[in-house]
Design an enzyme around this catalytic site. Structure first.
Site, PDB file in Angstrom:
ATOM      1  N   GLY A  23      28.456  76.161  -4.275  1.00  0.00           N
ATOM      2  CA  GLY A  23      28.730  74.712  -4.012  1.00  0.00           C
ATOM      3  C   GLY A  23      28.093  74.209  -2.614  1.00  0.00           C
ATOM      4  O   GLY A  23      27.031  74.909  -2.333  1.00  0.00           O
ATOM      5  N   ARG A  24      28.649  73.031  -2.067  1.00  0.00           N
ATOM      6  CA  ARG A  24      27.826  72.515  -1.031  1.00  0.00           C
ATOM      7  C   ARG A  24      27.784  73.339   0.151  1.00  0.00           C
ATOM      8  O   ARG A  24      26.683  73.593   0.785  1.00  0.00           O
ATOM      9  CB  ARG A  24      28.788  71.450  -0.548  1.00  0.00           C
ATOM     10  CG  ARG A  24      28.584  70.256  -1.440  1.00  0.00           C
ATOM     11  CD  ARG A  24      29.795  69.181  -0.986  1.00  0.00           C
ATOM     12  NE  ARG A  24      31.228  69.759  -1.337  1.00  0.00           N
ATOM     13  CZ  ARG A  24      32.145  69.162  -2.149  1.00  0.00           C
ATOM     14  NH1 ARG A  24      31.687  68.019  -2.750  1.00  0.00           N
ATOM     15  NH2 ARG A  24      33.160  69.579  -2.371  1.00  0.00           N
ATOM     16  N   ILE A  25      28.756  74.255   0.668  1.00  0.00           N
ATOM     17  CA  ILE A  25      28.647  75.119   1.791  1.00  0.00           C
ATOM     18  C   ILE A  25      27.844  76.072   1.649  1.00  0.00           C
ATOM     19  O   ILE A  25      26.902  76.634   2.395  1.00  0.00           O
ATOM     20  CB  ILE A  25      30.030  75.491   2.290  1.00  0.00           C
ATOM     21  CG1 ILE A  25      30.938  74.215   2.735  1.00  0.00           C
ATOM     22  CG2 ILE A  25      30.046  76.343   3.784  1.00  0.00           C
ATOM     23  CD1 ILE A  25      32.365  74.626   2.918  1.00  0.00           C
ATOM     24  N   ARG A  73      38.092  81.665   2.209  1.00  0.00           N
ATOM     25  CA  ARG A  73      39.559  81.887   2.263  1.00  0.00           C
ATOM     26  C   ARG A  73      40.007  83.574   2.307  1.00  0.00           C
ATOM     27  O   ARG A  73      39.036  84.172   1.768  1.00  0.00           O
ATOM     28  CB  ARG A  73      40.416  81.606   1.254  1.00  0.00           C
ATOM     29  CG  ARG A  73      40.662  79.867   1.300  1.00  0.00           C
ATOM     30  CD  ARG A  73      41.436  79.576   2.314  1.00  0.00           C
ATOM     31  NE  ARG A  73      41.731  78.047   2.493  1.00  0.00           N
ATOM     32  CZ  ARG A  73      40.764  77.126   2.990  1.00  0.00           C
ATOM     33  NH1 ARG A  73      39.968  77.604   3.665  1.00  0.00           N
ATOM     34  NH2 ARG A  73      41.132  75.958   3.003  1.00  0.00           N
ATOM     35  N   THR A 108      33.501  82.919   5.099  1.00  0.00           N
ATOM     36  CA  THR A 108      34.179  81.585   5.846  1.00  0.00           C
ATOM     37  C   THR A 108      35.257  80.702   4.898  1.00  0.00           C
ATOM     38  O   THR A 108      35.241  79.624   5.208  1.00  0.00           O
ATOM     39  CB  THR A 108      33.006  80.818   6.310  1.00  0.00           C
ATOM     40  OG1 THR A 108      32.175  80.616   5.379  1.00  0.00           O
ATOM     41  CG2 THR A 108      32.373  81.258   7.484  1.00  0.00           C
ATOM     42  N   HIS A 134      39.212  80.831  12.343  1.00  0.00           N
ATOM     43  CA  HIS A 134      39.427  79.707  11.182  1.00  0.00           C
ATOM     44  C   HIS A 134      38.696  78.555  11.800  1.00  0.00           C
ATOM     45  O   HIS A 134      39.438  77.520  11.712  1.00  0.00           O
ATOM     46  CB  HIS A 134      40.624  79.460  10.614  1.00  0.00           C
ATOM     47  CG  HIS A 134      40.442  79.005   9.178  1.00  0.00           C
ATOM     48  ND1 HIS A 134      41.403  79.290   8.214  1.00  0.00           N
ATOM     49  CD2 HIS A 134      39.537  78.090   8.649  1.00  0.00           C
ATOM     50  CE1 HIS A 134      40.904  78.527   7.022  1.00  0.00           C
ATOM     51  NE2 HIS A 134      39.824  77.950   7.436  1.00  0.00           N
ATOM     52  N   GLU A 151      46.939  84.434   8.375  1.00  0.00           N
ATOM     53  CA  GLU A 151      46.432  83.718   9.645  1.00  0.00           C
ATOM     54  C   GLU A 151      47.401  83.444  10.415  1.00  0.00           C
ATOM     55  O   GLU A 151      48.453  82.604  10.158  1.00  0.00           O
ATOM     56  CB  GLU A 151      45.534  82.736   9.371  1.00  0.00           C
ATOM     57  CG  GLU A 151      44.344  83.181   8.669  1.00  0.00           C
ATOM     58  CD  GLU A 151      43.400  81.870   8.184  1.00  0.00           C
ATOM     59  OE1 GLU A 151      43.580  80.677   8.483  1.00  0.00           O
ATOM     60  OE2 GLU A 151      42.092  82.207   7.535  1.00  0.00           O
TER      61      GLU A 151
HETATM   62  C1  GLV Z   1      38.980  74.940   6.078  1.00  0.00           C
HETATM   63  O1  GLV Z   1      39.092  75.993   5.767  1.00  0.00           O
HETATM   64  C2  GLV Z   1      39.033  73.820   4.966  1.00  0.00           C
HETATM   65  O2  GLV Z   1      39.102  73.997   3.710  1.00  0.00           O
HETATM   66  O3  GLV Z   1      38.588  72.666   5.255  1.00  0.00           O
END
Ligand code: GLV
Ligand code: GLV
Length: 322
Positions: free
Chosen positions: A157-159, A240, A238, A288, A269
């Site tokens: 996806g985007r990230i 979940r 980064t 996070h 967390e």
């Molecule tokens: C952070 O973890 C988000 O989902 O924006």
């Protein structure tokens, strides 16, 4: 007509709250910590809109407590695994998130964690701070270089695509990815190749996780998956915490095959500082903070406010989940 009542579960950048206050009767939870379960259940009755964080579990019980006038839940995050979207749909409540604006910030964080894990940064920094570092060591803290290696992106996806572009552009990494469908833009920009999860694990020097947490991805990085990874490889998460089996990760960090791991997310967390993963020198854990830049958090506040207002006034949400 009285202004619709809105409950915001935490202080967010004021740009978002100002927009809401123009049109709504806004209550903001003032605490440093999320409202506890009973407080949340006591605050939602009568609200037409909720602005929530990823640490608030918005499930059937919360929808029931809120009542039928609830129109919209606007999550101040791109991920929305904290919200029961099936229940929302059943009740005709719309749900929004904050995509795009945190892509660059989160991708930068993934690269930071990758570098930190690849270069034993945590171990070195801890040694300096605690007085264990005595001299320049020819054979100490030896990490791995990034140039011309292979990055495996789980979730294109985007990230994921932004991480691939950084690593391909900066270090000429070969890019492999897994996704539900082909990502032509990513392939064109980086020469990425879509492969099976197994092939990605076996071929990548670095693996970075960018998928949603859902029943299919929960615990996807189990012992079998981690043991398929290359000797000396690095895992970055980064997305979940629930995507990774943390016991299996600990084993892979202690006894191989992993050189290190960089985590911005854990389950739960925060992780207790006594947790063996928090103690492991080759595991860098951040609190996070993937989207924690001023730019991203302010833009998230704008979108979250706009989603909420659109839901309240029966307009299409700028960023709708359901
Ligand atoms: C952070 O973890 C988000 O989902 O924006
Ligand atoms: C390192 O500090 C070097 O000078 O090689």
């Amino acid at each position: 007509m009285a202004a619709p009542r809105v409950f915001v579960t935490r202080q967010i950048p004021c740009i978002g709250l100002e927009r809401l206050s123009e049109h709504c009767d806004v209550e903001v939870w003032p605490g440093e910590l999320p409202p506890d379960r009973n407080t949340l259940l006591a605050k939602v009755p009568g609200a037409a809109g909720l602005l929530t964080l990823l640490s608030d579990r918005i499930d059937a019980e919360v929808f029931a407590a809120a009542g039928p006038q609830l129109k919209v839940v606007s999550n101040y995050a791109v991920g929305y695994n904290n919200i029961d979207t099936v229940e929302a749909q059943k009740r005709g409540v719309r749900v929004g998130n904050t995509p795009d604006v945190l892509t660059a910030a989160t991708a930068d964080m993934a690269v930071a964690l990758l570098l930190a894990a690849a270069r034993h940064l945590r171990e070195g920094v801890d040694d300096v701070r605690e007085g264990r570092w005595q001299t320049w060591k020819p054979l100490g803290y030896l990490g791995v270089e990034l140039s011309d290696r292979t990055i495996g992106i789980v979730g294109g996806g985007r990230i994921g695509a932004a991480v691939a572009q950084r690593l391909h552009g900066g270090w000429k990494m070969r890019v492999l990815y897994t996704a539900r469908s082909d990502k032509r833009d990513l392939e064109q920009a980086t020469g990425a190749r879509r492969v099976s999860f197994e092939e990605l694990l076996e071929e990548s020097d670095f693996v970075s996780i960018h998928c949603d947490l859902n029943p299919e991805t929960a615990g996807m990085f189990d012992a079998a998956a981690l043991q398929r990874m290359k000797p000396g490889s690095v895992l970055v998460n980064t997305a979940r915490g629930g995507v990774v089996d943390q016991d299996a990760l600990l084993e892979a960090l202690r006894n191989g095959p992993l050189l290190g791991a960089g985590l911005d997310v854990t389950d739960p967390e925060p992780l207790s500082p006594e947790h063996p993963l928090a103690q492991a020198a080759n595991c860098v854990i951040a609190p996070h903070i993937g989207s924690a830049t001023r730019e991203a958090r302010e833009a998230m506040a704008r979108i979250a406010a706009d989603n909420l207002l659109a839901g309240l006034f029966d307009q299409p949400l700028p960023a709708a989940v359901v």
